[in-house]
Structures are given as C-alpha cells and as structure tokens.
Motif scaffolding. Structure first.
Motif, mmCIF file in Angstrom:
data_model
loop_
_atom_site.group_PDB
_atom_site.id
_atom_site.type_symbol
_atom_site.label_atom_id
_atom_site.label_comp_id
_atom_site.label_asym_id
_atom_site.label_seq_id
_atom_site.Cartn_x
_atom_site.Cartn_y
_atom_site.Cartn_z
ATOM 1 N N LEU A 138 0.825 -1.217 0.000
ATOM 2 C CA LEU A 138 0.000 0.000 0.000
ATOM 3 C C LEU A 138 0.855 1.263 0.000
ATOM 4 C CD1 LEU A 138 -2.897 -1.061 2.400
ATOM 5 C CD2 LEU A 138 -2.773 -1.239 -0.094
ATOM 6 N N GLU A 139 2.030 1.172 -0.605
ATOM 7 C CA GLU A 139 2.852 2.359 -0.816
ATOM 8 C C GLU A 139 2.259 3.194 -1.947
ATOM 9 O OE1 GLU A 139 7.302 1.088 0.541
ATOM 10 O OE2 GLU A 139 6.608 0.281 -1.373
ATOM 11 N N LEU A 140 2.631 4.471 -1.991
ATOM 12 C CA LEU A 140 2.191 5.329 -3.086
ATOM 13 C C LEU A 140 3.415 6.061 -3.634
ATOM 14 C CD1 LEU A 140 -0.554 6.106 -4.478
ATOM 15 C CD2 LEU A 140 -0.341 8.269 -3.254
ATOM 16 N N PRO A 141 4.132 5.425 -4.563
ATOM 17 C CA PRO A 141 5.298 6.067 -5.163
ATOM 18 C C PRO A 141 4.877 7.134 -6.160
ATOM 19 C CG PRO A 141 4.894 3.959 -6.214
ATOM 20 C CD PRO A 141 3.901 4.067 -5.087
ATOM 21 N N ALA A 142 5.817 7.957 -6.541
ATOM 22 C CA ALA A 142 5.522 8.997 -7.531
ATOM 23 C C ALA A 142 5.023 8.383 -8.834
ATOM 24 C CB ALA A 142 6.764 9.845 -7.778
ATOM 25 N N SER A 143 5.513 7.196 -9.170
ATOM 26 C CA SER A 143 5.120 6.552 -10.424
ATOM 27 C C SER A 143 3.615 6.265 -10.470
ATOM 28 C CB SER A 143 5.907 5.255 -10.627
ATOM 29 O OG SER A 143 5.698 4.366 -9.541
ATOM 30 N N ALA A 144 3.003 6.041 -9.311
ATOM 31 C CA ALA A 144 1.565 5.778 -9.281
ATOM 32 C C ALA A 144 0.778 7.010 -9.700
ATOM 33 C CB ALA A 144 1.143 5.345 -7.874
ATOM 34 N N VAL A 145 1.264 8.170 -9.341
ATOM 35 C CA VAL A 145 0.622 9.419 -9.752
ATOM 36 C C VAL A 145 0.997 9.754 -11.192
ATOM 37 C CG1 VAL A 145 0.491 11.905 -9.299
ATOM 38 C CG2 VAL A 145 0.467 10.271 -7.392
ATOM 39 N N GLU A 146 2.254 9.554 -11.537
ATOM 40 C CA GLU A 146 2.698 9.834 -12.905
ATOM 41 C C GLU A 146 1.896 9.029 -13.926
ATOM 42 O OE1 GLU A 146 7.418 10.935 -12.485
ATOM 43 O OE2 GLU A 146 6.810 8.838 -12.237
ATOM 44 N N ALA A 147 1.455 7.827 -13.538
ATOM 45 C CA ALA A 147 0.715 6.955 -14.459
ATOM 46 C C ALA A 147 -0.618 7.553 -14.888
ATOM 47 C CB ALA A 147 0.484 5.592 -13.808
ATOM 48 N N VAL A 148 -1.157 8.489 -14.101
ATOM 49 C CA VAL A 148 -2.459 9.066 -14.442
ATOM 50 C C VAL A 148 -2.379 10.578 -14.691
ATOM 51 C CG1 VAL A 148 -3.858 7.289 -13.349
ATOM 52 C CG2 VAL A 148 -3.016 9.181 -11.954
ATOM 53 N N LEU A 149 -1.182 11.126 -14.723
ATOM 54 C CA LEU A 149 -1.007 12.541 -15.056
ATOM 55 C C LEU A 149 -1.065 12.726 -16.567
ATOM 56 C CD1 LEU A 149 1.976 13.686 -12.779
ATOM 57 C CD2 LEU A 149 -0.415 14.415 -12.564
ATOM 58 N N THR A 150 -1.658 13.842 -16.996
ATOM 59 C CA THR A 150 -1.609 14.220 -18.401
ATOM 60 C C THR A 150 -1.374 15.721 -18.479
ATOM 61 O OG1 THR A 150 -3.926 14.847 -18.773
ATOM 62 C CG2 THR A 150 -3.418 12.485 -18.809
ATOM 63 N N GLU A 151 -1.259 16.217 -19.687
ATOM 64 C CA GLU A 151 -1.086 17.667 -19.872
ATOM 65 C C GLU A 151 -2.335 18.446 -19.474
ATOM 66 O OE1 GLU A 151 1.762 19.178 -20.666
ATOM 67 O OE2 GLU A 151 2.690 17.182 -20.609
ATOM 68 N N ARG A 152 -3.461 17.733 -19.298
ATOM 69 C CA ARG A 152 -4.696 18.408 -18.882
ATOM 70 C C ARG A 152 -4.898 18.380 -17.366
ATOM 71 N NH1 ARG A 152 -8.557 19.412 -22.861
ATOM 72 N NH2 ARG A 152 -9.434 20.767 -21.240
ATOM 73 N N THR A 153 -3.997 17.729 -16.629
ATOM 74 C CA THR A 153 -4.122 17.678 -15.168
ATOM 75 C C THR A 153 -3.851 19.056 -14.573
ATOM 76 O OG1 THR A 153 -3.340 15.385 -15.154
ATOM 77 C CG2 THR A 153 -3.364 16.545 -13.042
ATOM 78 N N LYS A 154 -4.773 19.532 -13.761
ATOM 79 C CA LYS A 154 -4.647 20.869 -13.163
ATOM 80 C C LYS A 154 -4.404 20.822 -11.651
ATOM 81 C CE LYS A 154 -5.343 22.580 -17.184
ATOM 82 N NZ LYS A 154 -4.177 23.075 -17.974
#
Length: 381
Positions: A138-154
């Motif tokens: 149940l870790e939350l690495p940066a890669s978990a967020v990067e996987a759902v980031l796009t240029e439209r993420t605000k």
C-alpha cells in the motif's frame, strides 16, 4: 513523553484512537478558558479594546500556524473542519477549470480529500483520475501518480500520510511530477502533522491543510497556501465580508476562543523535538507490529517502508465492531470501520465493515502497545 500535559490520559485508558482526534494539551485548555474569561470576547474589526484584542489573536494565530506549516500569515485561513475547508476550496478552484481538464486523487486518501474534488469536478465537467497504491505494501510512489497525469491535469490531491494504514507517499516525487505538467498539489496533512514537521515551502507544494484537533488542539482546520494563490480565486462570500485574502475565504465569524487554543497548540508543536517524537512513535509501532504479526488469527494491512505510526488489522472470524467492543471492555480505545478511507476499504475488499485501526502519538507508551497485544491475543481463545 509529556503524558502529564494531557489531562484526558488520567482515566487509565490506553488511548490508541488518536488518529481520529488527539487528547488536548493543558496549555490549550487554559488558553481557551483564559480567553473566554478575559472580556475580549468581541468580534473583530471594532474600534474598542476588546475588538483590538480579537484582531491581535487572529493575526498571532495565523503567524504561529504559518511558522508551523512553512507559509506566510497572509496565506493561512481557518475553517470548521478539513472536510468543510476542502469542499470550499475545491468548489472554488475547480470552477475556474474547463471541461476536459483533469484532477488526480488517490485511493489511499481520506474521503475528505477525494469527494470534494469529485463533486466539484462533476459540476464543472472535469475528469477525475485515481492513483492506485501498490498492492500488498500500500505504498504510493511517484510513479503511481505519474501513471495518471496528463497535460490536462490541473490539480493533484494527495495525503501526507494515510489515516488508515499510515503510508507516507513519496510527496517530493509527486509534487515534482505534478509541477512538470503544470498541475498544482493540494496536500492533506491532517494525519501526518502530529508525527512530522511538514513545511509547505520545503515540500514545494501549493496547498497544505490540516486540523488542529489532530495535533492536541481544538476542532479548527488550517489551510496554508501562498497569499498570491488565495488572492487568485474568489470563493463564494457575503457582500459585506472582506474582499482580501485570506479573510474572504473564511465564512462568518471565526471561533475566537478556539483560535486561542490553536495558537497554544501550534506553539507546543514548534517546541517539540520531532526527531525524538518520530523515534518514540516508531518504537511503539514496531512493538505492536511485531506482536500482531506473530498472531495467526490477525491479518495486517499495509507494509510501506515509510509510514506514520498507524496500523490496521482484522481478526479471523470476529466482526470488527466486536473486536473494538472487546478491547473497550479492557479500556483500550481503537476504531472500527473504514475511518472515511472509503476508497481504500474497497481496494482491500473490506467493505462494508472495514477493520480495526490503532495509532500511536507521542504521549502513548509501551504499556499501551502491550495492552493492545494482550487483548488481541485473547481473541484467539
């Protein structure tokens, strides 16, 4: 550590419920009582002495919280709860987005840092994407967020520590990843603040919010952002209410007596040796984890390499509510359910009954962990 400064600990209970609200510090109780006795109970902005004293109280409390959270007094605003504050903040900033823009939330967060964003996004035609914690740990690495980031993420909304299993995400990496795509970061530091010093400037985040009742004070939320960011957005407000930030973010009259308590709690927090706090709490956490891991009838959830001193477990063939009641009979306070970690409960397949949560604060000691282990051990019999 400092047990004698918490009057509520005098009843003999093992208070392992601090993740839902800590015991209140003696100087906080005194500060609130002193203010209410002082005659300074007046609204702010008046021409007379008591009103001036109220103005000073608000300013000094903003200053103390800014020092604690690494911001500026003009970037601090107070609310009745983190939930209310986040609901107001998300509704305001998401209104400025366009259909097709995106927000990132996580399955690890308390629902107060999820649902306000989801509600605001639905109204604005904005998409919400979820970052998933690592299975098992149940870790939350940066890669978990990067996987759902796009240029439209605000906006990225993320916890500084899970209120259910203690996981501390890779905040530095998450902030950096969000900023690379031009997104801002809103950090829920409610659970983390009593355990570690989190500094808005050091983290590089855009917003850091927490609640004083988790760090030995009264029920008041504190949001810290740059004055420029708070001035950029216009929340719903009454016409006569101040136009300037941070005041325009605050609805109605502030709870001045509670602010006296918030200031006292912040001053206490600033005096704490957080290296010593962390070492003490992690020792208690390890004691509890080692004991529970040795019990065949116990299942523990989460095993992050970096975590706050909060653990979650279930007992084989015993309903979580029954476990909590059995521990309460032994004067051990723990929580059962999902603790508003609604998304995580579903990730773990524990809905609708959740599990048991026990957490340590610096006023706990080894006897509290020993009592927990002894009581849970008896549930196998």
């Amino acid at each position: 550590m400092n047990r004698d400064r918490f009057p509520g600990l005098g009843d003999g209970w093992a208070r392992l419920d601090g993740a839902a609200g800590s015991q209140v510090l003696d100087s906080v109780i005194e500060a609130m009582s002193d203010f209410m006795r002082s005659g300074a109970m007046a609204n702010h902005g008046g021409a007379f002495k008591a009103a001036h004293e109220t103005d000073e109280l608000v300013h000094s409390t903003r200053a103390a919280c800014a020092t604690l959270l690494g911001g500026e007094p003009e970037g601090i605003f107070f609310g009745p709860s983190f939930t209310a504050t986040t609901m107001r903040f998300a509704a305001t900033v998401v209104r400025a987005l366009e259909p097709g823009d995106e927000i990132v939330c996580t399955r690890l967060d308390h629902d107060s840092n999820v649902r306000p964003w989801v509600i605001a996004a639905e109204r604005a035609g904005v998409t919400v994407n979820f970052a998933e914690p690592t299975e098992g740990t149940l870790e939350l690495p940066a890669s978990a967020v990067e996987a759902v980031l796009t240029e439209r993420t605000k906006w990225v909304a993320v916890t500084a520590a899970s209120n259910a299993v203690g996981t501390v995400p890779d905040l530095e990496g998450i902030v950096a990843a969000a900023h690379r795509v031009g997104a801002r970061v809103y950090i829920d530091a409610v659970h983390a603040t009593p355990h570690r010093r989190y500094d808005l400037a050091t983290l590089g985040a855009d917003v850091l919010a927490c609640s004083a009742y988790k760090w030995f004070g009264p029920h008041v939320s504190v949001l810290c952002a740059s004055p420029a960011l708070l001035s950029e957005f216009r929340p719903d407000k009454l016409n006569p209410a101040p136009e300037e930030a941070p005041d325009r973010w605050e609805l109605g009259t502030l709870p001045f007596e509670s602010l006296a308590g918030v200031r006292a709690a912040a001053e206490y927090m600033l005096e704490l040796d957080f290296d010593a706090v962390r070492a003490h709490e992690e020792g208690l956490m390890q004691q509890a984890l080692d004991g529970l891991r040795a019990m065949d009838h116990v299942t523990l959830y989460g095993d992050a390499g970096d975590r706050a001193p909060t653990l979650m477990f279930t007992v084989k063939d015993v309903h979580p509510e029954a476990v909590a009641k059995a521990l309460a009979e032994r004067e051990i306070a723990v929580w059962n359910g999902n603790y508003y970690a609604w998304e995580l409960e579903r990730v773990l397949g524990l809905a609708p009954h959740g599990g048991i949560r026990a957490g340590f604060l610096h006023y706990n000691d080894a006897s509290d962990a020993e009592r927990l282990l002894a009581a849970v051990s008896e549930l196998a019999e």
